[in-house]
Write a protein that holds these residues in place. Structure first.
Motif, PDB file in Angstrom:
ATOM      1  N   LEU A 114      62.460  47.882  -2.652  1.00  0.00           N
ATOM      2  CA  LEU A 114      62.215  47.659  -1.214  1.00  0.00           C
ATOM      3  C   LEU A 114      62.203  46.179  -0.736  1.00  0.00           C
ATOM      4  N   ARG A 115      62.045  45.148  -1.507  1.00  0.00           N
ATOM      5  CA  ARG A 115      62.022  43.853  -1.252  1.00  0.00           C
ATOM      6  C   ARG A 115      63.712  43.378  -1.140  1.00  0.00           C
ATOM      7  N   THR A 116      64.625  44.413  -1.819  1.00  0.00           N
ATOM      8  CA  THR A 116      65.885  43.847  -1.968  1.00  0.00           C
ATOM      9  C   THR A 116      66.699  44.610  -1.126  1.00  0.00           C
ATOM     10  N   TYR A 117      66.517  46.005  -0.916  1.00  0.00           N
ATOM     11  CA  TYR A 117      67.154  46.834   0.150  1.00  0.00           C
ATOM     12  C   TYR A 117      66.453  47.406   1.173  1.00  0.00           C
ATOM     13  N   GLY A 118      65.229  47.431   1.050  1.00  0.00           N
ATOM     14  CA  GLY A 118      64.409  47.979   2.272  1.00  0.00           C
ATOM     15  C   GLY A 118      64.394  49.634   2.020  1.00  0.00           C
ATOM     16  N   PRO A 119      63.491  50.281   2.550  1.00  0.00           N
ATOM     17  CA  PRO A 119      63.189  51.435   2.530  1.00  0.00           C
ATOM     18  C   PRO A 119      64.354  52.575   3.139  1.00  0.00           C
ATOM     19  N   LEU A 120      65.005  52.183   4.059  1.00  0.00           N
ATOM     20  CA  LEU A 120      65.984  53.163   4.631  1.00  0.00           C
ATOM     21  C   LEU A 120      67.243  53.278   3.573  1.00  0.00           C
ATOM     22  N   ARG A 121      67.676  52.300   2.931  1.00  0.00           N
ATOM     23  CA  ARG A 121      68.626  52.372   1.770  1.00  0.00           C
ATOM     24  C   ARG A 121      68.160  53.098   0.616  1.00  0.00           C
ATOM     25  N   LEU A 122      66.943  52.620   0.233  1.00  0.00           N
ATOM     26  CA  LEU A 122      66.481  53.369  -0.584  1.00  0.00           C
ATOM     27  C   LEU A 122      66.310  54.680  -0.750  1.00  0.00           C
ATOM     28  N   ALA A 123      66.016  55.323   0.486  1.00  0.00           N
ATOM     29  CA  ALA A 123      65.945  56.645   0.851  1.00  0.00           C
ATOM     30  C   ALA A 123      66.830  57.309   1.338  1.00  0.00           C
ATOM     31  N   GLY A 124      68.038  56.611   1.663  1.00  0.00           N
ATOM     32  CA  GLY A 124      69.196  57.117   2.011  1.00  0.00           C
ATOM     33  C   GLY A 124      68.867  57.639   3.529  1.00  0.00           C
ATOM     34  N   ALA A 125      67.855  57.005   4.231  1.00  0.00           N
ATOM     35  CA  ALA A 125      67.668  57.624   5.540  1.00  0.00           C
ATOM     36  C   ALA A 125      68.512  56.980   6.781  1.00  0.00           C
ATOM     37  N   PRO A 126      68.840  57.726   7.879  1.00  0.00           N
ATOM     38  CA  PRO A 126      69.627  57.217   8.682  1.00  0.00           C
ATOM     39  C   PRO A 126      69.012  55.874   9.470  1.00  0.00           C
ATOM     40  N   PRO A 127      69.844  55.360  10.106  1.00  0.00           N
ATOM     41  CA  PRO A 127      69.216  53.776  10.575  1.00  0.00           C
ATOM     42  C   PRO A 127      68.092  54.099  11.733  1.00  0.00           C
ATOM     43  N   GLY A 128      68.318  55.406  12.482  1.00  0.00           N
ATOM     44  CA  GLY A 128      67.287  55.366  13.548  1.00  0.00           C
ATOM     45  C   GLY A 128      65.937  55.994  13.200  1.00  0.00           C
ATOM     46  N   ARG A 129      65.835  56.347  11.660  1.00  0.00           N
ATOM     47  CA  ARG A 129      64.610  56.710  11.353  1.00  0.00           C
ATOM     48  C   ARG A 129      63.439  55.553  11.079  1.00  0.00           C
ATOM     49  N   GLY A 130      62.215  55.766  11.487  1.00  0.00           N
ATOM     50  CA  GLY A 130      61.132  54.646  11.204  1.00  0.00           C
ATOM     51  C   GLY A 130      61.135  53.942   9.993  1.00  0.00           C
ATOM     52  N   TYR A 131      61.103  52.468  10.208  1.00  0.00           N
ATOM     53  CA  TYR A 131      61.182  51.914   8.730  1.00  0.00           C
ATOM     54  C   TYR A 131      60.138  52.051   8.076  1.00  0.00           C
ATOM     55  N   CYS A 132      58.902  51.545   8.524  1.00  0.00           N
ATOM     56  CA  CYS A 132      57.588  51.948   7.929  1.00  0.00           C
ATOM     57  C   CYS A 132      57.243  53.229   7.432  1.00  0.00           C
ATOM     58  N   GLU A 133      57.585  54.255   8.441  1.00  0.00           N
ATOM     59  CA  GLU A 133      57.376  55.522   8.046  1.00  0.00           C
ATOM     60  C   GLU A 133      58.222  55.974   6.732  1.00  0.00           C
ATOM     61  N   THR A 134      59.318  55.664   6.795  1.00  0.00           N
ATOM     62  CA  THR A 134      60.283  56.044   5.786  1.00  0.00           C
ATOM     63  C   THR A 134      59.871  55.407   4.282  1.00  0.00           C
TER      64      THR A 134
END
Length: 360
Positions: free
Chosen positions: A282-302
């Motif tokens: 999370l400190r390196t990539y953040g949750p969007l990359r870690l989850a493979g989530a699309p950019p429009g998805r909520g950051y903290c929610e992901t």
């Protein structure tokens, strides 16, 4: 500025929300605190602070709430305990006691190394600005290290333009200001102007901005500095995130739970913070990359909904982790304030500092 410069450093600090009570009823309160909110024994926090040692301690202890100065003796005791280990203490207050400084509160402020006053349009409905200024003038005259925490609807908020200008005039640029925006949590959920933006601003920060890595066609890598400092909640639960949707809700997502102040010591919590594969990612990539989530998805929610195993900690991953941290460190406190607050006001955290960003 020195405090914010530590923000990307894992376990450099610990936040302690020592109460959920607050005598104010500000409409934007992220915790939804009220005078009768639940409160837990101070011994939980005392015990945890007592496990700090000169060889293994946070650099900084931040006392928050609710309103931490509703428990002034506990705040003073925690500051004194932290000081014995070599840690510094900061208190953030909503200033309910202004314009006077009662003796017990004065003792807590004196024991802390830094004191910050929360000021915004919502607070001013209950505590006049002139009362807050009266307290800050008195503390400044005593040589206290001070700052303001200001909150508004965003960079174009006329309130922020007015209050920052008046603070600069009133205190002759001697008191720094951290300017943020109302977040959609707590009582502010219904009235916040927009969803929380991702770190760096927008959904597609430019390649090369501090701590940001972009790859075409995949979720952006947007590192989360908020996964660096453990947070002790009002009931003693320790989380890896200070987002109130994590701190105040139970159960805490497993990957964000670091322990409990009534059972675990600082050394154990620090080790978990430093070695958790998910937190490092999370400190390196953040949750969007870690989850493979699309950019429009909520950051903290992901992040809260993560159900993926952490990536393997390879030498390449360790190198990138250090690189991202070093990029954020190079940006310093001003860089952090610009990424996570209101960018036009980021430089105000350097007021009163021996050097300011625009002077370099």
């Amino acid at each position: 500025m020195d405090i914010l410069a530590l923000r990307p450093v894992p376990a450099a600090a610990v936040l302690m929300a020592i109460t959920r009570r607050c005598p104010l009823r500000c409409g934007h309160c992220s915790t939804g605190s009220l005078p009768g909110s639940e409160e837990h024994p101070g011994e939980i926090f005392q015990r945890f602070a007592g496990t700090f040692t000169p060889a293994n301690r946070p650099e900084l202890v931040m006392l928050t709430g609710g309103e931490p100065l509703l428990r002034p003796r506990l705040a003073r005791s925690l500051a004194e305990t932290a000081a014995r280990s070599g840690a510094r203490t900061m208190i953030l207050s909503g200033m309910f006691f202004a314009p006077r400084i009662p003796a017990a509160i004065a003792g807590a402020i004196t024991a802390a190394d830094h004191f910050s006053a929360s000021l915004d349009a919502f607070h001013e409905e209950e505590v006049p600005r002139k009362s807050v200024f009266a307290v800050m003038r008195a503390l400044l005259a005593r040589g206290k290290d001070l700052s303001f925490h200001l909150t508004g609807s965003g960079p174009d908020d006329p309130y922020l333009r007015d209050v920052t200008a008046e603070i600069r005039r009133e205190f002759h640029d001697r008191i720094p200001m951290l300017v943020g925006r109302v977040r959609p949590v707590g009582r502010a959920r219904a009235g916040a102007p927009a969803p929380l933006p991702v770190p760096g601003g927008g959904t597609a920060p430019a390649t090369g901005s501090a701590g940001t890595v972009m790859d075409s066609g995949v979720a952006p890598a947007l590192p989360c500095a908020m996964a660096a400092w453990p947070t002790v909640g009002f009931d003693g639960t320790i989380t890896a995130c200070c987002n109130q949707d994590v701190v105040d809700h139970r159960p805490v997502p497993g990957h964000l739970r670091l322990g409990h102040a009534g059972a675990d010591d600082w050394s154990t919590v620090r080790e978990r913070c430093l070695t958790s594969g998910t937190l490092r990612a999370l400190r390196t990539y953040g949750p969007l990359r870690l989850a493979g989530a699309p950019p429009g998805r909520g950051y903290c929610e992901t992040c809260r909904e993560l159900e993926v195993p952490p990536p393997p900690h390879t030498p390449a991953a360790a190198f990138l982790e250090r690189r991202v941290r070093d990029m954020q460190l190079a940006d310093g406190g001003v860089g952090f304030a610009e990424r996570y607050g209101c960018p036009p006001y980021g430089d105000l955290v350097s007021l009163g500092h021996p050097w300011r960003k625009h002077d370099l």
